[in-house]
Design a protein around this motif. Sequence first.
Motif, PDB file in Angstrom:
ATOM      1  N   MET A   1     -19.038 -37.451  -3.744  1.00 16.92           N
ATOM      2  CA  MET A   1     -18.197 -37.798  -4.892  1.00 16.92           C
ATOM      3  C   MET A   1     -16.761 -38.114  -4.471  1.00 16.92           C
ATOM      4  O   MET A   1     -16.030 -38.772  -5.195  1.00 16.92           O
ATOM      5  CB  MET A   1     -18.207 -36.704  -5.961  1.00 16.92           C
ATOM      6  N   GLY A   2     -16.360 -37.667  -3.287  1.00 18.03           N
ATOM      7  CA  GLY A   2     -14.992 -37.902  -2.827  1.00 18.03           C
ATOM      8  C   GLY A   2     -14.022 -36.922  -3.470  1.00 18.03           C
ATOM      9  O   GLY A   2     -14.423 -36.004  -4.199  1.00 18.03           O
ATOM     10  N   GLY A   3     -12.722 -37.089  -3.192  1.00 18.28           N
ATOM     11  CA  GLY A   3     -11.705 -36.166  -3.709  1.00 18.28           C
ATOM     12  C   GLY A   3     -11.588 -34.953  -2.803  1.00 18.28           C
ATOM     13  O   GLY A   3     -12.439 -34.735  -1.921  1.00 18.28           O
TER      14      GLY A   3
ATOM     15  N   THR B   1     -13.071 -51.418   6.018  1.00 18.35           N
ATOM     16  CA  THR B   1     -12.312 -52.286   5.110  1.00 18.35           C
ATOM     17  C   THR B   1     -11.235 -53.061   5.872  1.00 18.35           C
ATOM     18  O   THR B   1     -11.128 -54.290   5.732  1.00 18.35           O
ATOM     19  CB  THR B   1     -11.654 -51.422   4.013  1.00 18.35           C
ATOM     20  N   THR B   2     -10.444 -52.368   6.674  1.00 20.26           N
ATOM     21  CA  THR B   2      -9.350 -53.062   7.374  1.00 20.26           C
ATOM     22  C   THR B   2      -9.895 -54.007   8.443  1.00 20.26           C
ATOM     23  O   THR B   2      -9.318 -55.074   8.684  1.00 20.26           O
ATOM     24  CB  THR B   2      -8.373 -52.050   8.011  1.00 20.26           C
ATOM     25  N   ASN B   3     -11.013 -53.621   9.070  1.00 16.70           N
ATOM     26  CA  ASN B   3     -11.572 -54.533  10.072  1.00 16.70           C
ATOM     27  C   ASN B   3     -12.102 -55.800   9.399  1.00 16.70           C
ATOM     28  O   ASN B   3     -11.965 -56.904   9.920  1.00 16.70           O
ATOM     29  CB  ASN B   3     -12.679 -53.846  10.872  1.00 16.70           C
TER      30      ASN B   3
ATOM     31  N   LEU C   1      -9.178 -58.163   0.519  1.00 19.96           N
ATOM     32  CA  LEU C   1      -9.236 -56.757   0.099  1.00 19.96           C
ATOM     33  C   LEU C   1     -10.143 -56.623  -1.132  1.00 19.96           C
ATOM     34  O   LEU C   1     -10.985 -55.718  -1.211  1.00 19.96           O
ATOM     35  CB  LEU C   1      -7.824 -56.238  -0.196  1.00 19.96           C
ATOM     36  N   LYS C   2      -9.998 -57.562  -2.064  1.00 17.33           N
ATOM     37  CA  LYS C   2     -10.811 -57.533  -3.277  1.00 17.33           C
ATOM     38  C   LYS C   2     -12.303 -57.663  -2.931  1.00 17.33           C
ATOM     39  O   LYS C   2     -13.154 -56.963  -3.475  1.00 17.33           O
ATOM     40  CB  LYS C   2     -10.384 -58.691  -4.188  1.00 17.33           C
TER      41      LYS C   2
ATOM     42  N   ASP D   1      -9.335 -45.617  -4.041  1.00 18.46           N
ATOM     43  CA  ASP D   1      -7.955 -46.079  -3.939  1.00 18.46           C
ATOM     44  C   ASP D   1      -7.797 -46.723  -2.552  1.00 18.46           C
ATOM     45  O   ASP D   1      -7.671 -46.011  -1.552  1.00 18.46           O
ATOM     46  CB  ASP D   1      -6.997 -44.885  -4.103  1.00 18.46           C
ATOM     47  N   PRO D   2      -7.809 -48.057  -2.492  1.00 18.38           N
ATOM     48  CA  PRO D   2      -7.852 -48.708  -1.171  1.00 18.38           C
ATOM     49  C   PRO D   2      -6.581 -48.574  -0.352  1.00 18.38           C
ATOM     50  O   PRO D   2      -6.555 -48.988   0.797  1.00 18.38           O
ATOM     51  CB  PRO D   2      -8.142 -50.176  -1.503  1.00 18.38           C
ATOM     52  N   THR D   3      -5.510 -47.970  -0.937  1.00 17.29           N
ATOM     53  CA  THR D   3      -4.311 -47.791  -0.112  1.00 17.29           C
ATOM     54  C   THR D   3      -4.617 -46.858   1.066  1.00 17.29           C
ATOM     55  O   THR D   3      -4.025 -46.995   2.128  1.00 17.29           O
ATOM     56  CB  THR D   3      -3.112 -47.222  -0.918  1.00 17.29           C
ATOM     57  N   ALA D   4      -5.568 -45.938   0.877  1.00 15.03           N
ATOM     58  CA  ALA D   4      -5.941 -45.055   2.000  1.00 15.03           C
ATOM     59  C   ALA D   4      -6.525 -45.872   3.151  1.00 15.03           C
ATOM     60  O   ALA D   4      -6.340 -45.531   4.319  1.00 15.03           O
ATOM     61  CB  ALA D   4      -6.950 -44.005   1.543  1.00 15.03           C
ATOM     62  N   ASP D   5      -7.229 -46.950   2.837  1.00 11.08           N
ATOM     63  CA  ASP D   5      -7.773 -47.817   3.883  1.00 11.08           C
ATOM     64  C   ASP D   5      -6.646 -48.611   4.540  1.00 11.08           C
ATOM     65  O   ASP D   5      -6.443 -48.520   5.752  1.00 11.08           O
ATOM     66  CB  ASP D   5      -8.788 -48.810   3.283  1.00 11.08           C
ATOM     67  N   VAL D   6      -5.892 -49.375   3.711  1.00 12.01           N
ATOM     68  CA  VAL D   6      -4.940 -50.327   4.302  1.00 12.01           C
ATOM     69  C   VAL D   6      -3.723 -49.635   4.928  1.00 12.01           C
ATOM     70  O   VAL D   6      -3.120 -50.166   5.853  1.00 12.01           O
ATOM     71  CB  VAL D   6      -4.512 -51.428   3.300  1.00 12.01           C
ATOM     72  N   ASP D   7      -3.385 -48.440   4.459  1.00  8.74           N
ATOM     73  CA  ASP D   7      -2.260 -47.719   5.068  1.00  8.74           C
ATOM     74  C   ASP D   7      -2.672 -46.928   6.312  1.00  8.74           C
ATOM     75  O   ASP D   7      -1.855 -46.231   6.908  1.00  8.74           O
ATOM     76  CB  ASP D   7      -1.606 -46.763   4.063  1.00  8.74           C
TER      77      ASP D   7
END
Length: 432
Positions: A80-82, A161-163, A180-181, A192-198
Amino acid sequence: MKGISVGLLGMGTVGCGVVKIVENHQDKLIHQIGCPVSVKKALVKDLHKERSVSLQPDLLTLHSEEVLDDPEIDVVIEVMGGVEDTRHYILRALQNKKHVVTANKDLMAVYGSELLAAAAENKCDLFYEASVAGGIPILRSLVDGLASDRITKMMGIVNGTTNFILTKMDNEGSPYLEVLKEAQQLGFAEADPTADVDGLDAARKMAILSTLGFSMNIELDDVHVKGISAISSEDLQYSKKLGYTMKLIGIAHREKEKVEVSVQPTLLPKEHPLANVQNEFNAVYVYGEAVGETMFYGPGAGSLPTATAIVSDLVGVMKNKRLGVNGKSWVTPQFQKKLKEKEEVQAKHFLRIHVKDEVGVLSQITNIFSNKGVSFEKILQLPLKETALSEVVVVTHHASLQLYENLLDELEKLDYVEEIKSSYRVEGEVAV
Ligand SMILES: NC(=O)C1=CN([C@@H]2O[C@H](COP(=O)(O)OP(=O)(O)OC[C@H]3O[C@@H](n4cnc5c(N)ncnc54)[C@H](OP(=O)(O)O)[C@@H]3O)[C@@H](O)[C@H]2O)C=CC1
Ligand SMILES: N[C@@H](CC=O)C(=O)O
Ligand code: NA
């Protein structure tokens, strides 16, 4: 032996994959475990959401206790994540003597040692192979396959995602936000994709990998992190021109008893094995003192690849149960954590700066490099159209991170330096 009952926390991309594998690979599971496996309950947020698997009407629930407190459920699979609620759910499952399998790197990177200790105390297994590099069996390879060796270096593309984004930007010139979309639609990106891209998702995975690989309690705060959102098409073009490919690379390096762990955009020679890892694929390069170089490659995200790791962990739990050794596989880290200082981290760097296009500026810049103790391997200077500026691109020789940062500070102060546009780590040598 009675059948194994599984309770799921979450029934999204990965949870649906787990249901599919349990259904479609039942014969293999029965052969390995010695009895059938079934999913009894799954906690979700929305009972009426459309899902990619057809489910019995009473399988879904909004009440966590129907999974965590059901005495018939043997194993809880957390997808479930979190972090905070999930931690409490897992602790409760363990207290109720349920084995736990999780894909949650956010949780394991922060509360891993607490949860593993709770599992051992309750004589339960807590497995988390899916949390790093999805379907690649990298954690088992480190813990079991390379158990006899001393690992000194791990380098990984551990975020799909970033690759995926960098591959599409580099090969097809696609715009960052569009790709990204696409990664979100394909189910690779985090909620929350900021965790991927950051770079935070990769940092969590590197904390888990280095804790296991170096047998040292590496925490998330020990990982130096830089994401991909500032990478421009100019950076990608210069990388190519200089014979490199840009990747988001996690590096964990141990020299004697000291380690450095980081995640950052890195230029790799285009012949480097990690440079050729495309799209959402992941790869982890592991160097052991005795084994030498090894490389693990495969799908790092997505429904079925991730679910494969989870169901394999479930098989691991059941094999341990047969042997009566549940809860015994966790060992506390062997070594005290010792992190390298900036003076001890050696690397090459790519630097792109805009400077005033005036006589003598380039020679002043080269002087500052030599005064600061950083020498360069390559330098390019190109005029910038319709401006009074020129662009200087440098690849340095190896220098300590401290000397390199001193150099950047000095360059920033100079009035003929208009802007430091970008700076990236460089690994490996380009073939000449
Ligand atoms: N997707 C991937 O490729 C990979 C994911 N992971 C990890 O696996 C985990 C799951 O990822 P993924 O399947 O993609 O995520 P999804 O968002 O697709 O699924 C999450 C599921 O959990 C349920 N859920 C979330 N929060 C709650 C809550 N508070 N109470 C009850 N139910 C809740 C959702 O319910 P509802 O459906 O009703 O909204 C949904 O079914 C994450 O930890 C992720 O980091 C790891 C490796 C790869
Ligand atoms: N968002 C993650 C999913 C797997 O961990 C990724 O893109 O790698
Ligand atoms: Na894995």
